[in-house]
Design a protein around this motif. Structure first.
Motif, PDB file in Angstrom:
ATOM      1  N   TRP A 140     -11.270  38.238 -14.204  1.00 21.51           N
ATOM      2  CA  TRP A 140     -10.603  37.077 -13.600  1.00 21.51           C
ATOM      3  C   TRP A 140     -11.473  36.296 -12.634  1.00 21.51           C
ATOM      4  O   TRP A 140     -11.157  35.158 -12.286  1.00 21.51           O
ATOM      5  CB  TRP A 140      -9.361  37.558 -12.836  1.00 21.51           C
ATOM      6  CG  TRP A 140      -9.665  38.712 -11.925  1.00 21.51           C
ATOM      7  CD1 TRP A 140      -9.531  40.039 -12.219  1.00 21.51           C
ATOM      8  CD2 TRP A 140     -10.221  38.652 -10.609  1.00 21.51           C
ATOM      9  NE1 TRP A 140      -9.952  40.814 -11.169  1.00 21.51           N
ATOM     10  CE2 TRP A 140     -10.381  39.975 -10.158  1.00 21.51           C
ATOM     11  CE3 TRP A 140     -10.591  37.610  -9.762  1.00 21.51           C
ATOM     12  CZ2 TRP A 140     -10.910  40.287  -8.909  1.00 21.51           C
ATOM     13  CZ3 TRP A 140     -11.121  37.905  -8.514  1.00 21.51           C
ATOM     14  CH2 TRP A 140     -11.264  39.232  -8.098  1.00 21.51           C
ATOM     15  N   ASN A 141     -12.585  36.868 -12.143  1.00 25.35           N
ATOM     16  CA  ASN A 141     -13.232  36.279 -10.970  1.00 25.35           C
ATOM     17  C   ASN A 141     -14.030  35.004 -11.236  1.00 25.35           C
ATOM     18  O   ASN A 141     -14.205  34.182 -10.338  1.00 25.35           O
ATOM     19  CB  ASN A 141     -14.097  37.321 -10.242  1.00 25.35           C
ATOM     20  CG  ASN A 141     -15.150  37.935 -11.138  1.00 25.35           C
ATOM     21  OD1 ASN A 141     -14.976  38.028 -12.354  1.00 25.35           O
ATOM     22  ND2 ASN A 141     -16.245  38.377 -10.555  1.00 25.35           N
ATOM     23  N   SER A 142     -14.542  34.827 -12.447  1.00 23.19           N
ATOM     24  CA  SER A 142     -15.213  33.573 -12.826  1.00 23.19           C
ATOM     25  C   SER A 142     -14.781  33.246 -14.248  1.00 23.19           C
ATOM     26  O   SER A 142     -15.557  33.393 -15.206  1.00 23.19           O
ATOM     27  CB  SER A 142     -16.736  33.718 -12.729  1.00 23.19           C
ATOM     28  OG  SER A 142     -17.151  33.873 -11.388  1.00 23.19           O
ATOM     29  N   PRO A 143     -13.538  32.808 -14.436  1.00 20.28           N
ATOM     30  CA  PRO A 143     -12.973  32.722 -15.780  1.00 20.28           C
ATOM     31  C   PRO A 143     -13.634  31.720 -16.704  1.00 20.28           C
ATOM     32  O   PRO A 143     -13.567  31.873 -17.920  1.00 20.28           O
ATOM     33  CB  PRO A 143     -11.504  32.350 -15.515  1.00 20.28           C
ATOM     34  CG  PRO A 143     -11.473  31.787 -14.137  1.00 20.28           C
ATOM     35  CD  PRO A 143     -12.561  32.473 -13.381  1.00 20.28           C
ATOM     36  N   TYR A 144     -14.303  30.712 -16.164  1.00 25.16           N
ATOM     37  CA  TYR A 144     -14.982  29.727 -17.006  1.00 25.16           C
ATOM     38  C   TYR A 144     -16.429  30.122 -17.280  1.00 25.16           C
ATOM     39  O   TYR A 144     -16.879  30.143 -18.425  1.00 25.16           O
ATOM     40  CB  TYR A 144     -14.925  28.337 -16.358  1.00 25.16           C
ATOM     41  CG  TYR A 144     -13.590  27.667 -16.547  1.00 25.16           C
ATOM     42  CD1 TYR A 144     -13.401  26.687 -17.511  1.00 25.16           C
ATOM     43  CD2 TYR A 144     -12.492  28.040 -15.769  1.00 25.16           C
ATOM     44  CE1 TYR A 144     -12.169  26.088 -17.695  1.00 25.16           C
ATOM     45  CE2 TYR A 144     -11.250  27.449 -15.948  1.00 25.16           C
ATOM     46  CZ  TYR A 144     -11.092  26.476 -16.913  1.00 25.16           C
ATOM     47  OH  TYR A 144      -9.868  25.883 -17.106  1.00 25.16           O
ATOM     48  N   TRP A 145     -17.156  30.467 -16.231  1.00 22.80           N
ATOM     49  CA  TRP A 145     -18.571  30.778 -16.411  1.00 22.80           C
ATOM     50  C   TRP A 145     -18.765  32.060 -17.217  1.00 22.80           C
ATOM     51  O   TRP A 145     -19.619  32.113 -18.112  1.00 22.80           O
ATOM     52  CB  TRP A 145     -19.277  30.896 -15.061  1.00 22.80           C
ATOM     53  CG  TRP A 145     -20.703  31.344 -15.166  1.00 22.80           C
ATOM     54  CD1 TRP A 145     -21.262  32.416 -14.557  1.00 22.80           C
ATOM     55  CD2 TRP A 145     -21.756  30.737 -15.931  1.00 22.80           C
ATOM     56  NE1 TRP A 145     -22.595  32.534 -14.886  1.00 22.80           N
ATOM     57  CE2 TRP A 145     -22.929  31.509 -15.728  1.00 22.80           C
ATOM     58  CE3 TRP A 145     -21.820  29.633 -16.765  1.00 22.80           C
ATOM     59  CZ2 TRP A 145     -24.143  31.199 -16.330  1.00 22.80           C
ATOM     60  CZ3 TRP A 145     -23.035  29.320 -17.372  1.00 22.80           C
ATOM     61  CH2 TRP A 145     -24.172  30.095 -17.152  1.00 22.80           C
ATOM     62  N   LEU A 146     -17.984  33.077 -16.952  1.00 22.12           N
ATOM     63  CA  LEU A 146     -18.151  34.322 -17.701  1.00 22.12           C
ATOM     64  C   LEU A 146     -17.758  34.143 -19.167  1.00 22.12           C
ATOM     65  O   LEU A 146     -18.317  34.803 -20.046  1.00 22.12           O
ATOM     66  CB  LEU A 146     -17.343  35.445 -17.050  1.00 22.12           C
ATOM     67  CG  LEU A 146     -17.807  35.831 -15.640  1.00 22.12           C
ATOM     68  CD1 LEU A 146     -16.939  36.933 -15.066  1.00 22.12           C
ATOM     69  CD2 LEU A 146     -19.271  36.254 -15.641  1.00 22.12           C
ATOM     70  N   ALA A 147     -16.799  33.264 -19.429  1.00 21.70           N
ATOM     71  CA  ALA A 147     -16.474  32.949 -20.821  1.00 21.70           C
ATOM     72  C   ALA A 147     -17.632  32.214 -21.489  1.00 21.70           C
ATOM     73  O   ALA A 147     -17.996  32.502 -22.637  1.00 21.70           O
ATOM     74  CB  ALA A 147     -15.214  32.092 -20.881  1.00 21.70           C
ATOM     75  N   THR A 148     -18.242  31.278 -20.765  1.00 24.56           N
ATOM     76  CA  THR A 148     -19.365  30.510 -21.313  1.00 24.56           C
ATOM     77  C   THR A 148     -20.540  31.413 -21.647  1.00 24.56           C
ATOM     78  O   THR A 148     -21.234  31.201 -22.652  1.00 24.56           O
ATOM     79  CB  THR A 148     -19.801  29.430 -20.314  1.00 24.56           C
ATOM     80  OG1 THR A 148     -18.683  28.598 -19.996  1.00 24.56           O
ATOM     81  CG2 THR A 148     -20.910  28.563 -20.889  1.00 24.56           C
ATOM     82  N   ARG A 149     -20.773  32.427 -20.818  1.00 23.36           N
ATOM     83  CA  ARG A 149     -21.886  33.347 -21.077  1.00 23.36           C
ATOM     84  C   ARG A 149     -21.715  34.078 -22.398  1.00 23.36           C
ATOM     85  O   ARG A 149     -22.701  34.513 -23.006  1.00 23.36           O
ATOM     86  CB  ARG A 149     -22.004  34.370 -19.938  1.00 23.36           C
ATOM     87  CG  ARG A 149     -22.342  33.728 -18.628  1.00 23.36           C
ATOM     88  CD  ARG A 149     -22.796  34.633 -17.528  1.00 23.36           C
ATOM     89  NE  ARG A 149     -22.382  36.010 -17.530  1.00 23.36           N
ATOM     90  CZ  ARG A 149     -22.638  36.842 -16.532  1.00 23.36           C
ATOM     91  NH1 ARG A 149     -23.298  36.423 -15.464  1.00 23.36           N
ATOM     92  NH2 ARG A 149     -22.245  38.089 -16.584  1.00 23.36           N
ATOM     93  N   VAL A 150     -20.484  34.203 -22.863  1.00 26.44           N
ATOM     94  CA  VAL A 150     -20.225  34.819 -24.164  1.00 26.44           C
ATOM     95  C   VAL A 150     -20.235  33.769 -25.268  1.00 26.44           C
ATOM     96  O   VAL A 150     -20.976  33.869 -26.239  1.00 26.44           O
ATOM     97  CB  VAL A 150     -18.877  35.568 -24.172  1.00 26.44           C
ATOM     98  CG1 VAL A 150     -18.582  36.118 -25.569  1.00 26.44           C
ATOM     99  CG2 VAL A 150     -18.888  36.700 -23.154  1.00 26.44           C
ATOM    100  N   PHE A 151     -19.400  32.729 -25.130  1.00 26.51           N
ATOM    101  CA  PHE A 151     -19.196  31.846 -26.281  1.00 26.51           C
ATOM    102  C   PHE A 151     -20.368  30.922 -26.556  1.00 26.51           C
ATOM    103  O   PHE A 151     -20.635  30.605 -27.718  1.00 26.51           O
ATOM    104  CB  PHE A 151     -17.882  31.072 -26.175  1.00 26.51           C
ATOM    105  CG  PHE A 151     -17.798  29.963 -25.154  1.00 26.51           C
ATOM    106  CD1 PHE A 151     -18.575  28.819 -25.249  1.00 26.51           C
ATOM    107  CD2 PHE A 151     -16.872  30.029 -24.119  1.00 26.51           C
ATOM    108  CE1 PHE A 151     -18.465  27.782 -24.324  1.00 26.51           C
ATOM    109  CE2 PHE A 151     -16.748  29.003 -23.199  1.00 26.51           C
ATOM    110  CZ  PHE A 151     -17.560  27.872 -23.303  1.00 26.51           C
ATOM    111  N   ALA A 152     -21.100  30.463 -25.536  1.00 27.15           N
ATOM    112  CA  ALA A 152     -22.174  29.505 -25.804  1.00 27.15           C
ATOM    113  C   ALA A 152     -23.275  30.111 -26.693  1.00 27.15           C
ATOM    114  O   ALA A 152     -23.621  29.533 -27.732  1.00 27.15           O
ATOM    115  CB  ALA A 152     -22.743  28.955 -24.505  1.00 27.15           C
ATOM    116  N   PRO A 153     -23.849  31.274 -26.353  1.00 32.77           N
ATOM    117  CA  PRO A 153     -24.857  31.854 -27.241  1.00 32.77           C
ATOM    118  C   PRO A 153     -24.280  32.350 -28.559  1.00 32.77           C
ATOM    119  O   PRO A 153     -24.894  32.181 -29.614  1.00 32.77           O
ATOM    120  CB  PRO A 153     -25.450  33.002 -26.416  1.00 32.77           C
ATOM    121  CG  PRO A 153     -24.422  33.334 -25.405  1.00 32.77           C
ATOM    122  CD  PRO A 153     -23.726  32.050 -25.094  1.00 32.77           C
ATOM    123  N   ALA A 154     -23.095  32.965 -28.500  1.00 36.24           N
ATOM    124  CA  ALA A 154     -22.525  33.521 -29.732  1.00 36.24           C
ATOM    125  C   ALA A 154     -22.212  32.421 -30.741  1.00 36.24           C
ATOM    126  O   ALA A 154     -22.493  32.562 -31.938  1.00 36.24           O
ATOM    127  CB  ALA A 154     -21.260  34.310 -29.409  1.00 36.24           C
TER     128      ALA A 154
END
Length: 453
Positions: free
Chosen positions: A129-143
């Protein structure tokens, strides 16, 4: 229905339905159906979609930042910065993915031999929950740029953020099924990991949760990337720029109300400059503004949930009981919301909770060390190995950095995640890398090609 509590007021902000097995099945099927066409697109075509997502995030940044502030208490200025960082992460991989995944020719007994990088299928991202946008981006952008489809299972305390991320993809015109989110409880997570339509897993969260995810993924022979807890040390040696060290370490420790995995959590100060450092840090922390996270001048908002606040307070009480001095803070305030005061602990014993456990909140824990050898002995005496920093003369710091048992080290600077550089820990802080060229290669098949005459 899930009650989403606003940590500033302690009141229900919204109710959100949790996905059942029927909904999850539809999303898994949709991701699998979207994969062949998404994989077939060129890097340029996938990149154009990611740039549109970046533009959409920026255009709607106030909406996205308000959701973070409401659901987990992030101060609005920090939240706006997170949206911008996420947009930048999309653009980075749109620009660099083709270079990162360019075939690599390797001489052998073949006429020609090389390694090429192929997508795996659907990547499941399990997020906190602590960085819901950036931590999601770290997964979806490269994948996504590697040609995979992605399903994100956000923490159930930030469903509005999760839903808004998926909507940004819809608004950007990304093909249906390429990026989806699932809001559900932990009871469905194992089945999703085991589902044959999930090819790889990326998990960010607690060490305990990561251990469970790793065991399930390993039993299914599926790759996993784990970014887990941390108790990051910061060493400040005599000769360092103390004003800069205090300012940057205060920022590092108290960003997101101290709820950051890579925050500087154990500050080890050479004894000859310890009194001066404590005085400067006390003055710096006293100036921090705690309050309503919707206000632009607020620097410290509430802890995300009251249960987390209670756990944090127990760690402070344990540390004081064992001999730490509480210079400021350390008491739960009256009033609504799950606020915790800026707290400074000095002379922290090595067996105190502030040094032996991960502290997730606005607490700085300081201890004097006699020299650099003692500093590194204490710094590395932890089950964690996420990040670390050292403050000293630049050349000396660069040479000493390798003595840290950590995945990333900052010399005279803040430990942070940057889309250009790999990020990830060792020991019980996890394994695998996110971001940079290393991160995108976690989500691909490194396929060897041998070509004869």
């Amino acid at each position: 229905m899930l009650d989403v509590i606003n940590p500033t007021t302690g009141k229900v902000a919204r109710q959100f339905p949790l996905a059942n097995q029927k909904i999850i099945e539809k999303k898994l099927a949709k991701a699998a159906q979207a994969y062949p066409e998404w994989r077939a697109l060129s890097f340029a075509e996938r990149g154009e979609y990611l740039r549109k997502v970046a533009n959409t995030l920026r255009e709607q940044s106030k909406k996205h930042s308000a959701l973070m502030t409401e659901e987990m208490g992030k101060p609005v200025v920090e939240a706006l910065g997170e949206v911008e960082k996420s947009a930048g992460g999309c653009e980075h991989y749109a620009d660099k993915a083709e270079d990162y995944l360019a075939p690599q020719e390797i001489p052998s007994d073949a006429k020609k031999s090389w390694v090429q990088f192929q997508p795996l299928g659907t990547v499941l991202g399990i997020l906190p929950w602590n960085s819901p946008y950036w931590l999601a981006t770290r997964v979806f952008a490269p994948a996504l740029m590697a040609g995979n489809t992605v399903i994100l299972k956000h923490d159930s305390h930030v469903p509005g953020c999760a839903e808004a991320i998926e909507q940004a993809f819809i608004d950007a015109g990304v093909p249906s099924g390429v990026l989806q989110v699932v809001i559900t409880d932990h009871s469905h997570a194992e089945a999703m990991i085991r589902d044959p339509r999930i090819s790889a897993v990326s998990f960010t969260g607690s060490t305990r949760g990561g251990s469970q995810v790793a065991a399930i993924a390993a039993s299914e022979i599926k790759p996993a990337v784990l970014e887990l807890g941390g108790s990051d040390p910061a060493i400040v040696l005599a000769g360092a720029d103390l004003d800069k060290a205090v300012d940057v370490l205060a920022t590092s420790r108290f960003i997101c109300a101290g709820q950051s995995c890579i925050a500087a959590k154990r500050l080890l100060i050479e004894e000859s400059v310890y009194p001066e450092f404590v005085e400067k840090m006390t003055q710096r922390l006293a100036a921090l503004r705690v309050g309503d996270p919707t206000q632009a001048d607020t620097e410290i908002g509430p802890i995300a949930r009251d249960g987390l606040r209670q756990e944090l307070h127990k760690q402070v009480e344990d540390s004081v009981k064992r001999g730490a001095k509480c210079i400021m803070g350390g008491k739960i305030p009256e009033g609504p919301g799950s606020f915790y005061p800026v707290t400074l602990l000095t002379d922290v014993p090595l067996d105190a909770a502030a040094f032996t456990e991960e502290t997730f909140g606005p607490i700085a824990a300081l201890r004097a060390v006699k020299d650099v050898d003692e500093a590194f002995s204490i710094a590395n005496a932890t089950v964690y190995g996420l990040g670390a920093s050292i403050w000293t003369e630049t050349n000396k710091g660069a040479k000493l950095a390798a003595r840290f048992e950590a995945g990333q080290v900052a010399v005279n600077g803040i430990v942070k995640s940057d889309p250009r550089l790999p990020s990830g820990g060792i020991k019980r802080s996890g394994y695998g890398k996110e971001l940079g060229p290393h991160g995108i290669r976690e989500f691909v098949n490194s396929q060897q090609i041998w070509q004869g005459e």
